[in-house]
Design a protein around this motif. Structure first.
Motif, PDB file in Angstrom:
ATOM      1  N   CYS A 215      31.914  -7.978  -8.722  1.00 45.89           N
ATOM      2  CA  CYS A 215      31.729  -7.128  -7.546  1.00 45.89           C
ATOM      3  C   CYS A 215      30.614  -7.714  -6.688  1.00 45.89           C
ATOM      4  O   CYS A 215      29.792  -8.504  -7.161  1.00 45.89           O
ATOM      5  CB  CYS A 215      31.405  -5.688  -7.938  1.00 45.89           C
ATOM      6  N   ALA A 216      30.601  -7.331  -5.429  1.00 46.60           N
ATOM      7  CA  ALA A 216      29.584  -7.786  -4.488  1.00 46.60           C
ATOM      8  C   ALA A 216      28.969  -6.572  -3.812  1.00 46.60           C
ATOM      9  O   ALA A 216      29.663  -5.578  -3.549  1.00 46.60           O
ATOM     10  CB  ALA A 216      30.200  -8.724  -3.452  1.00 46.60           C
ATOM     11  N   PHE A 217      27.673  -6.660  -3.526  1.00 43.88           N
ATOM     12  CA  PHE A 217      26.952  -5.542  -2.932  1.00 43.88           C
ATOM     13  C   PHE A 217      26.119  -6.011  -1.741  1.00 43.88           C
ATOM     14  O   PHE A 217      25.700  -7.167  -1.680  1.00 43.88           O
ATOM     15  CB  PHE A 217      26.003  -4.902  -3.949  1.00 43.88           C
ATOM     16  N   ARG A 218      25.875  -5.084  -0.843  1.00 44.37           N
ATOM     17  CA  ARG A 218      24.901  -5.293   0.217  1.00 44.37           C
ATOM     18  C   ARG A 218      23.551  -4.781  -0.305  1.00 44.37           C
ATOM     19  O   ARG A 218      23.435  -3.625  -0.737  1.00 44.37           O
ATOM     20  CB  ARG A 218      25.310  -4.524   1.477  1.00 44.37           C
ATOM     21  N   ARG A 219      22.531  -5.645  -0.249  1.00 44.21           N
ATOM     22  CA  ARG A 219      21.238  -5.263  -0.816  1.00 44.21           C
ATOM     23  C   ARG A 219      20.696  -3.979  -0.168  1.00 44.21           C
ATOM     24  O   ARG A 219      20.145  -3.119  -0.851  1.00 44.21           O
ATOM     25  CB  ARG A 219      20.226  -6.392  -0.638  1.00 44.21           C
ATOM     26  N   THR A 220      20.855  -3.839   1.145  1.00 44.22           N
ATOM     27  CA  THR A 220      20.338  -2.658   1.821  1.00 44.22           C
ATOM     28  C   THR A 220      21.037  -1.384   1.333  1.00 44.22           C
ATOM     29  O   THR A 220      20.418  -0.315   1.272  1.00 44.22           O
ATOM     30  CB  THR A 220      20.510  -2.794   3.341  1.00 44.22           C
ATOM     31  N   ALA A 221      22.312  -1.494   0.971  1.00 42.03           N
ATOM     32  CA  ALA A 221      23.030  -0.342   0.418  1.00 42.03           C
ATOM     33  C   ALA A 221      22.486   0.009  -0.966  1.00 42.03           C
ATOM     34  O   ALA A 221      22.296   1.185  -1.295  1.00 42.03           O
ATOM     35  CB  ALA A 221      24.525  -0.633   0.346  1.00 42.03           C
ATOM     36  N   LEU A 222      22.239  -1.013  -1.785  1.00 44.63           N
ATOM     37  CA  LEU A 222      21.654  -0.773  -3.106  1.00 44.63           C
ATOM     38  C   LEU A 222      20.277  -0.129  -2.988  1.00 44.63           C
ATOM     39  O   LEU A 222      19.947   0.805  -3.721  1.00 44.63           O
ATOM     40  CB  LEU A 222      21.549  -2.098  -3.873  1.00 44.63           C
ATOM     41  N   HIS A 223      19.484  -0.615  -2.060  1.00 42.34           N
ATOM     42  CA  HIS A 223      18.146  -0.053  -1.853  1.00 42.34           C
ATOM     43  C   HIS A 223      18.248   1.399  -1.389  1.00 42.34           C
ATOM     44  O   HIS A 223      17.431   2.252  -1.778  1.00 42.34           O
ATOM     45  CB  HIS A 223      17.385  -0.890  -0.828  1.00 42.34           C
ATOM     46  N   ASP A 224      19.254   1.680  -0.592  1.00 38.00           N
ATOM     47  CA  ASP A 224      19.434   3.025  -0.051  1.00 38.00           C
ATOM     48  C   ASP A 224      19.670   4.053  -1.151  1.00 38.00           C
ATOM     49  O   ASP A 224      19.236   5.212  -1.046  1.00 38.00           O
ATOM     50  CB  ASP A 224      20.606   3.020   0.938  1.00 38.00           C
ATOM     51  N   VAL A 225      20.361   3.650  -2.231  1.00 44.18           N
ATOM     52  CA  VAL A 225      20.687   4.597  -3.308  1.00 44.18           C
ATOM     53  C   VAL A 225      19.814   4.407  -4.547  1.00 44.18           C
ATOM     54  O   VAL A 225      20.026   5.078  -5.559  1.00 44.18           O
ATOM     55  CB  VAL A 225      22.181   4.486  -3.701  1.00 44.18           C
ATOM     56  N   GLY A 226      18.836   3.517  -4.476  1.00 39.36           N
ATOM     57  CA  GLY A 226      17.928   3.348  -5.603  1.00 39.36           C
ATOM     58  C   GLY A 226      18.400   2.401  -6.680  1.00 39.36           C
ATOM     59  O   GLY A 226      17.926   2.480  -7.826  1.00 39.36           O
ATOM     60  N   TYR A 227      19.320   1.496  -6.361  1.00 40.39           N
ATOM     61  CA  TYR A 227      19.825   0.487  -7.292  1.00 40.39           C
ATOM     62  C   TYR A 227      20.550   1.138  -8.475  1.00 40.39           C
ATOM     63  O   TYR A 227      20.907   2.307  -8.439  1.00 40.39           O
ATOM     64  CB  TYR A 227      18.688  -0.427  -7.760  1.00 40.39           C
ATOM     65  N   TRP A 228      20.771   0.365  -9.536  1.00 39.18           N
ATOM     66  CA  TRP A 228      21.519   0.841 -10.694  1.00 39.18           C
ATOM     67  C   TRP A 228      20.638   1.722 -11.583  1.00 39.18           C
ATOM     68  O   TRP A 228      19.439   1.487 -11.724  1.00 39.18           O
ATOM     69  CB  TRP A 228      22.035  -0.335 -11.526  1.00 39.18           C
ATOM     70  N   SER A 229      21.248   2.699 -12.190  1.00 40.80           N
ATOM     71  CA  SER A 229      20.515   3.591 -13.095  1.00 40.80           C
ATOM     72  C   SER A 229      20.639   3.085 -14.525  1.00 40.80           C
ATOM     73  O   SER A 229      21.760   2.866 -15.018  1.00 40.80           O
ATOM     74  CB  SER A 229      21.059   5.021 -12.998  1.00 40.80           C
ATOM     75  N   ASP A 230      19.500   2.915 -15.207  1.00 41.36           N
ATOM     76  CA  ASP A 230      19.546   2.478 -16.602  1.00 41.36           C
ATOM     77  C   ASP A 230      19.661   3.664 -17.563  1.00 41.36           C
ATOM     78  O   ASP A 230      19.529   3.512 -18.770  1.00 41.36           O
ATOM     79  CB  ASP A 230      18.322   1.629 -16.949  1.00 41.36           C
TER      80      ASP A 230
END
Length: 420
Positions: A215-230
């Motif tokens: 999969c591919a992501f836009r970094r700004t989108a990841l930052h917007d939602v707080g990245y992945w949850s561990d």
């Protein structure tokens, strides 16, 4: 089902029978519409159209105890037909030779950077660390046992580069290991079930999840939602829902091919599917209520589909329990189950299942030749995988409800079979 079956049991039978048929036709219709509109006249996967700009891309490879396959994965990534990219491998506290092998690749692969973590902290944390180390706004995430097609990065990044509201793009995993019955059935599953479902979901509204393997992501989108949850069992399902609830679009790109290994033992398959089922229930509990607002109406279909799948699993369990209980105790006539034998229901389900597989093979033939020879093996798919799917869904609900909250989700190497 005969006339001896009680009314309540008949209702269970009817739901268990009609639900998969209705969903199969919804998937086929949506999948064929997606194919006709987006794939039929598209160039082949190895001839992607040029982009006006080719931005720098960061490719992340989180890995844990992957000495048997990490070298092949890095070699395939280095051969990407993309002019400007970096590879960041995050060695998440591996206890085998993974770190040593990665360090040995660095001198011959100048695009490769290796980040070593002292302890295993889970895939979600490894992805976050890799994203912080990346220098591009376009992040391509690849599992450490996957072999990426040379043009996969181009197909996925094209969506991100031309669509400012596209937060993620999921690719098209293909099965490598086909030497066992389970492996051959999964070829049909990924082609006729998973691929068709993603096309249909994209047609009707939103995707349930990206494929964590590619999969591919836009970094700004990841930052917007707080990245992945561990704290989530399946970080890919969770990030998919959070991105879409935040207003970001997720797309499916079938031309982004990725070759993967899947479990070839019942124990390995059970562990994988139970993890997927627990991840789905976890996301439902965490984000289901947030989907109900009018703003997120395009996700209602995904939510309804998943809820109905859980109801179907428990309906099947109820049918089996009622039939077995009647062998030992007298049940009210309304609860009487005459037999578990499928009779004409099984014939109809089998025909619809084969029609769905045939539809999937027609759609997927542009990506892989020779799929038709696996058609025989997928006949057994409903017996094996519907049973596993039903049981894992039933187990996942109480397991997730009683799971300790706030505990970091660990990462263990799954059974992946063999490509031989």
């Amino acid at each position: 089902m005969s006339g001896d079956t009680g009314p309540f049991a008949a209702w269970l039978f009817n739901f268990a029978f009609y639900y998969p048929i209705v969903m199969a036709f919804l998937w086929m219709t949506g999948g064929l519409y997606f194919y006709a509109r987006r794939e039929h006249r598209a160039p082949p996967p190895d001839q992607p159209p040029p982009l006006p700009d080719t931005p720098f891309v960061s490719i992340l490879v989180p890995c844990y105890n992957e000495q048997s396959c990490i070298v092949g994965t890095i070699l395939a990534l280095s051969a990407q037909a993309w002019p400007d990219f970096e590879i960041i491998a995050v060695n998440d506290g591996s206890r085998d030779r993974t770190g040593e092998l990665l360090n040995g690749l660095v001198p011959d692969h100048p695009r490769l950077r290796v980040v070593h973590l002292a302890e295993n902290q889970g895939k979600a944390n490894a992805l976050r660390i890799g994203t912080l180390a990346a220098t591009s706004d376009y992040i391509v995430c690849v599992d450490s046992d996957a072999t990426l097609d040379p043009h996969a990065v181009r197909w996925m990044v094209g969506h991100l580069a031309t669509g400012p509201r596209v937060g993620a793009v999921t690719g098209n995993p293909r099965i490598c290991n086909r030497t066992t019955l389970l492996g051959r059935m999964q070829v049909g599953e990924f082609s006729a079930i998973i691929g068709l479902i993603k096309r249909a979901q994209r047609t009707y509204g939103r995707l349930f999840t990206v494929s964590g393997v590619i999969c591919a992501f836009r970094r700004t989108a990841l930052h917007d939602v707080g990245y992945w949850s561990d704290r989530m069992v399946t970080e890919d399902i969770d990030i998919s829902w959070r991105l879409q609830l935040a207003g970001w679009d997720i797309r499916y790109e079938p031309n982004a091919l990725c070759w993967i290994l899947m479990p070839e033992t019942l124990r390995g398959l059970w562990s994988q599917r139970l993890r997927w089922a627990c991840g789905g229930v976890e996301v439902l509990l965490g984000h289901g209520a947030g989907v109900l607002g009018w703003r997120h109406r395009r996700m209602w279909g995904v939510l309804a589909e998943y809820l109905l799948s859980l109801v179907w699993a428990y309906a099947m369990l109820a049918i089996i329990v009622l039939w077995a209980a009647a062998k030992f105790i007298a049940l009210p006539s309304a609860l009487h189950v005459d037999t578990l034998l499928p009779r004409w229901h099984g014939v109809v389900l089998g025909i619809v299942c084969m029609l769905q597989f045939a539809t999937g093979l027609v759609v997927e033939r542009r990506y892989e030749h020779g799929l038709a020879r696996h058609f025989y093996w997928v006949i057994w798919y409903p017996v094996a995988f519907w049973t596993i799917g039903m049981l894992t869904a039933v187990v996942a609900v109480p397991r997730t409800l009683f799971r300790r909250r706030g505990v970091r989700a660990g990462w263990i190497s799954p059974d992946r079979g063999s490509a031989a």
